[in-house]
Motif scaffolding. Structure first.
Motif, short mmCIF file in Angstrom:
data_model
loop_
_atom_site.label_atom_id
_atom_site.label_comp_id
_atom_site.label_asym_id
_atom_site.label_seq_id
_atom_site.Cartn_x
_atom_site.Cartn_y
_atom_site.Cartn_z
N GLN A 253 -3.44 -2.49 -10.41
CA GLN A 253 -3.29 -2.04 -11.90
C GLN A 253 -4.12 -3.17 -12.62
N SER A 254 -4.04 -4.49 -12.30
CA SER A 254 -4.83 -5.29 -12.95
C SER A 254 -6.41 -4.91 -12.78
N LYS A 255 -6.63 -4.68 -11.61
CA LYS A 255 -8.31 -4.26 -11.59
C LYS A 255 -8.72 -3.03 -12.37
N ASN B 23 3.86 12.31 -4.84
CA ASN B 23 3.03 11.86 -5.51
C ASN B 23 3.50 10.56 -6.41
N LEU B 24 4.68 10.95 -7.00
CA LEU B 24 5.35 10.23 -7.77
C LEU B 24 5.60 8.91 -7.41
N LYS C 109 1.82 1.30 -6.47
CA LYS C 109 0.38 0.79 -6.55
C LYS C 109 0.72 -0.82 -7.02
N SER C 110 -0.12 -1.73 -6.27
CA SER C 110 0.16 -3.06 -6.50
C SER C 110 -0.12 -3.53 -7.70
N LEU C 111 0.40 -4.76 -8.15
CA LEU C 111 -0.06 -5.50 -9.47
C LEU C 111 -1.52 -5.81 -9.51
#
Length: 129
Positions: A14-16, A2-3, A9-11
């Motif tokens: 993360q931005s979303k 899971n780590l 996760k893509s940038l």
């Protein structure tokens, strides 16, 4: 395992997530500000209404005192020592008319201190002869 997925996760994802979180925070802040503004403006209107009612009551009381004073001064024709009619009679006879006018001015000028200088009392006397 899971780590590793979290790290992958893509940038863009993360931005979303950050954008969604900021949008929710902004909506909460705007809602709070709108609530506070509505509550404050309601209190301001209520206080203004109360102040205007107090001012109107004070004006009504002041006009009542002024009219009561004028009524008692003018309507005491049965009094033999009436200051108002004593001075008016002096003016009618023509004797001491300037003195009588001065006394009437003094009497109503002293009431200006009690009721305020924004109120003026006029006395119109028509001289005969």
């Amino acid at each position: 395992m899971n780590l590793k997925r979290r790290k992958k996760k893509s940038l863009a994802q993360q931005s979303k997530q950050i954008l969604i979180l900021m949008t929710v925070i902004l909506v909460i802040i705007l809602g709070g500000c709108t609530y506070v503004l509505n509550k404050t403006s309601g209190q301001i209107y209520e206080q203004m209404s109360q102040m205007s009612q107090l001012y109107a009551q004070e004006l009504d009381n002041r006009f009542l005192r002024i009219s009561r004073n004028l009524f008692s001064a003018i309507m005491d024709t049965n009094e033999t020592n009436s200051t108002f009619y004593g001075n008016v009679n002096l003016m009618k006879n023509g004797d001491y008319s300037e003195y009588a006018i001065g006394k009437l001015r003094e009497e109503y000028f002293s009431s200006a201190w009690e009721y305020g200088t924004e109120y003026r009392i006029f006395f119109i006397y028509k001289r005969y002869g």
